[in-house]
Design a protein around this motif. Structure first.
Motif, mmCIF file in Angstrom:
data_model
loop_
_atom_site.group_PDB
_atom_site.id
_atom_site.type_symbol
_atom_site.label_atom_id
_atom_site.label_comp_id
_atom_site.label_asym_id
_atom_site.label_seq_id
_atom_site.Cartn_x
_atom_site.Cartn_y
_atom_site.Cartn_z
ATOM 1 N N TYR A 78 39.756 45.924 30.959
ATOM 2 C CA TYR A 78 38.834 45.108 32.201
ATOM 3 C C TYR A 78 38.392 43.877 31.520
ATOM 4 N N HIS A 79 37.309 43.672 30.623
ATOM 5 C CA HIS A 79 36.990 42.812 30.052
ATOM 6 C C HIS A 79 38.052 41.666 29.590
ATOM 7 N N GLU A 131 35.135 44.975 40.268
ATOM 8 C CA GLU A 131 35.335 45.690 38.925
ATOM 9 C C GLU A 131 35.658 47.103 39.017
ATOM 10 N N TYR A 174 41.089 41.457 30.640
ATOM 11 C CA TYR A 174 41.816 40.951 31.788
ATOM 12 C C TYR A 174 40.953 39.798 32.678
ATOM 13 N N ILE A 175 39.743 40.150 32.648
ATOM 14 C CA ILE A 175 38.701 38.951 33.318
ATOM 15 C C ILE A 175 38.670 37.856 32.336
ATOM 16 N N ASP A 218 39.716 34.346 34.072
ATOM 17 C CA ASP A 218 38.534 33.519 34.395
ATOM 18 C C ASP A 218 38.307 32.367 33.389
#
Length: 169
Positions: A26-27, A4, A29-30, A34
């Motif tokens: 970031y969130h 991260e 992208y994850i 995922d």
């Protein structure tokens, strides 16, 4: 946490200095990697409009989609969406852009916007279409009501009751 921190530092190195934008990107992208299991997922930055965004393919053979993280408390209007499309859309991605709206708990709701949608129909054209649909509905209801008689006439050769018809033999 090491991954991260590395990703967030990488996003910051693009030129984005807003911690909130970095956290949302970031969130997003994850989430796409995922949870949505998207292909060719990459985070990008456009310095002209100071926007971090993510591109990804829903399936291997589909075109790249553009995902832009947006906080739900920000004002989003047509000119903002147009500016994003103008600066982010390419031949490879097409004219659609998906806004990923973030709640404060990082819940994400996504909406896709496509450039060049048709304008609203005029009132005259709308009324004509409505009348056409009403006529079609009336004819269908009459056909349903008289279905048995129509089928019997078709099977039995029917009877012509019109005085204007002449039987040619």
């Amino acid at each position: 946490m090491e991954l991260e921190a590395k990703i967030k530092e990488d996003m910051k190195s693009f030129g984005c200095n807003c911690p909130k934008k970095i956290a949302m990107a970031y969130h997003l992208y994850i989430n796409l990697v995922d949870e949505k299991l998207m292909y060719d997922t990459e985070y990008c930055y456009n310095k002209d409009i100071d926007t971090l965004y993510v591109v990804a393919r829903p399936n291997k053979n589909e075109r790249l989609n553009i995902y832009v993280p947006v906080p739900t408390d920000s004002d989003v209007d047509v000119s903002y969406i147009g500016r994003l499309q103008e600066n982010l859309c390419t031949v490879e991605t097409g004219s659609s852009i998906t806004l990923a709206f973030f709640e404060s708990d990082f819940t994400i709701v996504m909406y896709t916007f496509t450039k060049g949608l048709a304008l609203r129909q005029s009132a005259v054209l709308s009324n004509q279409l409505k009348m056409k649909l009403e006529r079609r509905s009336f004819i269908n209801s009459e056909l349903k009501k008289n279905r048995r008689d129509i089928l019997n006439d078709a099977l039995n050769g029917g009877a012509v009751e019109d005085d204007d018809c002449e039987i040619v033999g």
